[in-house]
Write a protein that holds these residues in place. Structure first.
Motif, PDB file in Angstrom:
ATOM      1  N   SER A  81      54.192  21.876  12.307  1.00  0.00           N
ATOM      2  CA  SER A  81      55.581  21.456  12.254  1.00  0.00           C
ATOM      3  C   SER A  81      55.731  19.950  12.193  1.00  0.00           C
ATOM      4  O   SER A  81      56.786  19.447  11.853  1.00  0.00           O
ATOM      5  N   GLY A  82      54.680  19.210  12.542  1.00  0.00           N
ATOM      6  CA  GLY A  82      54.770  17.759  12.506  1.00  0.00           C
ATOM      7  C   GLY A  82      54.330  17.158  11.191  1.00  0.00           C
ATOM      8  O   GLY A  82      54.252  15.944  11.076  1.00  0.00           O
ATOM      9  N   THR A  83      54.030  17.995  10.201  1.00  0.00           N
ATOM     10  CA  THR A  83      53.568  17.484   8.919  1.00  0.00           C
ATOM     11  C   THR A  83      54.685  17.546   7.881  1.00  0.00           C
ATOM     12  O   THR A  83      55.702  18.206   8.075  1.00  0.00           O
ATOM     13  N   SER A  84      54.472  16.847   6.783  1.00  0.00           N
ATOM     14  CA  SER A  84      55.416  16.853   5.664  1.00  0.00           C
ATOM     15  C   SER A  84      54.640  16.474   4.420  1.00  0.00           C
ATOM     16  O   SER A  84      53.455  16.130   4.488  1.00  0.00           O
ATOM     17  N   ILE A  85      55.308  16.506   3.275  1.00  0.00           N
ATOM     18  CA  ILE A  85      54.660  16.092   2.035  1.00  0.00           C
ATOM     19  C   ILE A  85      54.231  14.629   2.119  1.00  0.00           C
ATOM     20  O   ILE A  85      53.245  14.217   1.500  1.00  0.00           O
ATOM     21  N   ILE A  86      54.936  13.835   2.920  1.00  0.00           N
ATOM     22  CA  ILE A  86      54.595  12.413   3.073  1.00  0.00           C
ATOM     23  C   ILE A  86      53.255  12.270   3.797  1.00  0.00           C
ATOM     24  O   ILE A  86      52.368  11.530   3.356  1.00  0.00           O
ATOM     25  N   THR A  87      53.086  12.996   4.901  1.00  0.00           N
ATOM     26  CA  THR A  87      51.816  12.902   5.628  1.00  0.00           C
ATOM     27  C   THR A  87      50.682  13.499   4.801  1.00  0.00           C
ATOM     28  O   THR A  87      49.559  13.005   4.836  1.00  0.00           O
ATOM     29  N   GLN A  88      50.979  14.564   4.055  1.00  0.00           N
ATOM     30  CA  GLN A  88      49.946  15.187   3.230  1.00  0.00           C
ATOM     31  C   GLN A  88      49.443  14.249   2.141  1.00  0.00           C
ATOM     32  O   GLN A  88      48.264  14.285   1.777  1.00  0.00           O
ATOM     33  N   LEU A  89      50.308  13.399   1.627  1.00  0.00           N
ATOM     34  CA  LEU A  89      49.928  12.491   0.549  1.00  0.00           C
ATOM     35  C   LEU A  89      49.416  11.139   1.049  1.00  0.00           C
ATOM     36  O   LEU A  89      48.449  10.599   0.507  1.00  0.00           O
ATOM     37  N   PHE A  90      50.066  10.588   2.069  1.00  0.00           N
ATOM     38  CA  PHE A  90      49.835   9.183   2.417  1.00  0.00           C
ATOM     39  C   PHE A  90      49.130   8.949   3.749  1.00  0.00           C
ATOM     40  O   PHE A  90      48.664   7.836   3.989  1.00  0.00           O
ATOM     41  N   GLU A  91      49.074   9.939   4.620  1.00  0.00           N
ATOM     42  CA  GLU A  91      48.537   9.673   5.960  1.00  0.00           C
ATOM     43  C   GLU A  91      47.026   9.868   6.028  1.00  0.00           C
ATOM     44  O   GLU A  91      46.503  10.898   5.624  1.00  0.00           O
ATOM     45  N   GLY A  92      46.360   8.846   6.511  1.00  0.00           N
ATOM     46  CA  GLY A  92      44.934   8.930   6.785  1.00  0.00           C
ATOM     47  C   GLY A  92      44.691   8.700   8.258  1.00  0.00           C
ATOM     48  O   GLY A  92      45.625   8.514   9.041  1.00  0.00           O
ATOM     49  N   GLN A  93      43.416   8.713   8.642  1.00  0.00           N
ATOM     50  CA  GLN A  93      43.093   8.487  10.054  1.00  0.00           C
ATOM     51  C   GLN A  93      41.880   7.589  10.188  1.00  0.00           C
ATOM     52  O   GLN A  93      40.886   7.741   9.469  1.00  0.00           O
ATOM     53  N   SER A  95      39.128   5.915  13.096  1.00  0.00           N
ATOM     54  CA  SER A  95      38.572   6.079  14.430  1.00  0.00           C
ATOM     55  C   SER A  95      37.991   4.727  14.839  1.00  0.00           C
ATOM     56  O   SER A  95      37.173   4.154  14.116  1.00  0.00           O
ATOM     57  N   TYR A  96      38.460   4.211  15.964  1.00  0.00           N
ATOM     58  CA  TYR A  96      37.936   2.948  16.485  1.00  0.00           C
ATOM     59  C   TYR A  96      36.837   3.270  17.504  1.00  0.00           C
ATOM     60  O   TYR A  96      37.110   3.785  18.590  1.00  0.00           O
ATOM     61  N   SER A 112      46.322   7.159  13.357  1.00  0.00           N
ATOM     62  CA  SER A 112      46.802   7.492  12.021  1.00  0.00           C
ATOM     63  C   SER A 112      47.347   6.254  11.327  1.00  0.00           C
ATOM     64  O   SER A 112      47.790   5.300  11.974  1.00  0.00           O
ATOM     65  N   PHE A 113      47.317   6.266   9.989  1.00  0.00           N
ATOM     66  CA  PHE A 113      47.873   5.141   9.222  1.00  0.00           C
ATOM     67  C   PHE A 113      48.449   5.660   7.915  1.00  0.00           C
ATOM     68  O   PHE A 113      48.037   6.690   7.380  1.00  0.00           O
ATOM     69  N   THR A 114      49.422   4.924   7.386  1.00  0.00           N
ATOM     70  CA  THR A 114      49.927   5.163   6.029  1.00  0.00           C
ATOM     71  C   THR A 114      49.711   3.935   5.150  1.00  0.00           C
ATOM     72  O   THR A 114      49.687   4.054   3.926  1.00  0.00           O
ATOM     73  N   VAL A 115      49.561   2.770   5.769  1.00  0.00           N
ATOM     74  CA  VAL A 115      49.276   1.529   5.044  1.00  0.00           C
ATOM     75  C   VAL A 115      48.182   0.790   5.797  1.00  0.00           C
ATOM     76  O   VAL A 115      48.261   0.629   7.014  1.00  0.00           O
ATOM     77  N   LEU A 116      47.155   0.343   5.075  1.00  0.00           N
ATOM     78  CA  LEU A 116      46.104  -0.477   5.689  1.00  0.00           C
ATOM     79  C   LEU A 116      46.383  -1.941   5.364  1.00  0.00           C
ATOM     80  O   LEU A 116      46.397  -2.326   4.183  1.00  0.00           O
ATOM     81  N   SER A 117      46.607  -2.746   6.392  1.00  0.00           N
ATOM     82  CA  SER A 117      46.850  -4.179   6.206  1.00  0.00           C
ATOM     83  C   SER A 117      45.523  -4.921   6.242  1.00  0.00           C
ATOM     84  O   SER A 117      44.857  -4.960   7.282  1.00  0.00           O
TER      85      SER A 117
END
Length: 270
Positions: A81-93, A95-96, A112-117
């Protein structure tokens, strides 16, 4: 609603009935949710992008949860329920991996991240791979940045190293061109050379979780100007024809592949 306005914008763009499309309706609706972006002053494209992705994620997640609820009240409480097409396409993870330098115990902290700075490690010329190497370089935490080691029971020096444990389908890189120098914030005009194809992220990925993370460039957001003023343009690759196009306000023009490499690149989409 922002998602509805965004959907209308996408529909108008892909219908191909006009030479260009103004996103005024979406901007107006979005500005009501995020007043910062309703003003006609320069805003940061990366911050705007993150807000748009989050807004769409929330909207699509709510729709998905409602559909699941209608189908089954029990299913609506499922783990998806916490996922969407946005997380499926853009979300990565990421591990530190944090290593205590006294007892050598390693703990992992997922994020989690959607943009890597990415930092830019040069003032004149570097490659995207140089930026990635800098981002994923191990860092030492000392003094005020020490960690509290559970096994030692005290604060200890440590090293921390990021690893990609889940690569997204579309990965977005933000080049950190606005940096502090001598107590003043300035823009870095460094030329960052980025590959069009075969960007390999496997050196920065956990082999246990991901292999063959190879990407191709599909869009670039450019920023010309300085800290307090400037102009944004975009280069986008057509998904069918593979031709590149420049989007500059009302001007939409086909451009050569060589024109896509520019020293004004600010956001890269792979």
């Amino acid at each position: 609603e922002s998602a509805t306005a965004f959907g209308c914008l996408m529909s108008d763009m892909w219908l191909g009935e006009f030479d260009y499309i103004s996103p005024e309706a979406f901007h107006s609706v979005f500005g009501k949710r995020y007043p910062t972006f309703s003003r006609r002053t320069q805003q940061d494209a990366q911050e705007f992008l993150i807000c748009v992705l989050d807004e769409l994620h929330q909207a699509f997640r709510e729709v998905r949860a409602e559909l699941r609820h209608r189908a089954s009240a029990e299913a609506s409480r499922g783990s998806g329920s916490g996922t969407s097409i946005i997380t499926q396409l853009f979300e990565g993870q990421l591990s530190y991996g944090i290593t205590c330098l006294k007892c050598k115990t390693i703990t992992n902290r997922p994020e989690s991240f959607t943009v890597l700075s990415l930092p830019i490690p040069s003032s004149r010329l570097c490659s995207l791979e140089d930026c990635l190497e800098c981002f994923f370089q191990p860092d030492t935490l000392t003094r005020n940045n020490q960690i509290h080691c559970y096994w030692c029971g005290t604060n200890q020096d440590a090293t921390v190293k990021a690893t990609i444990t889940r690569a997204p389908q579309i990965i977005i890189f933000h080049l950190k061109r606005f940096a502090w120098q001598d107590k003043h914030r300035r823009k870095l005009s460094t030329t960052v050379c980025y590959p069009f194809n075969n960007l390999d992220l496997s050196p920065y990925s956990s082999t246990f979780f991901y292999n063959n993370a190879v990407y191709s460039l599909c869009a670039v957001v450019n920023h010309t100007g300085d800290i307090d003023y400037g102009h944004y343009t975009a280069f986008c690759k057509h998904s069918t024809t593979k031709h590149w196009y420049s989007f500059d306000d009302v001007q939409v023009n086909k451009i050569s592949d060589s024109a896509v490499q520019t020293d004004t690149a600010y956001l890269l989409f792979y």
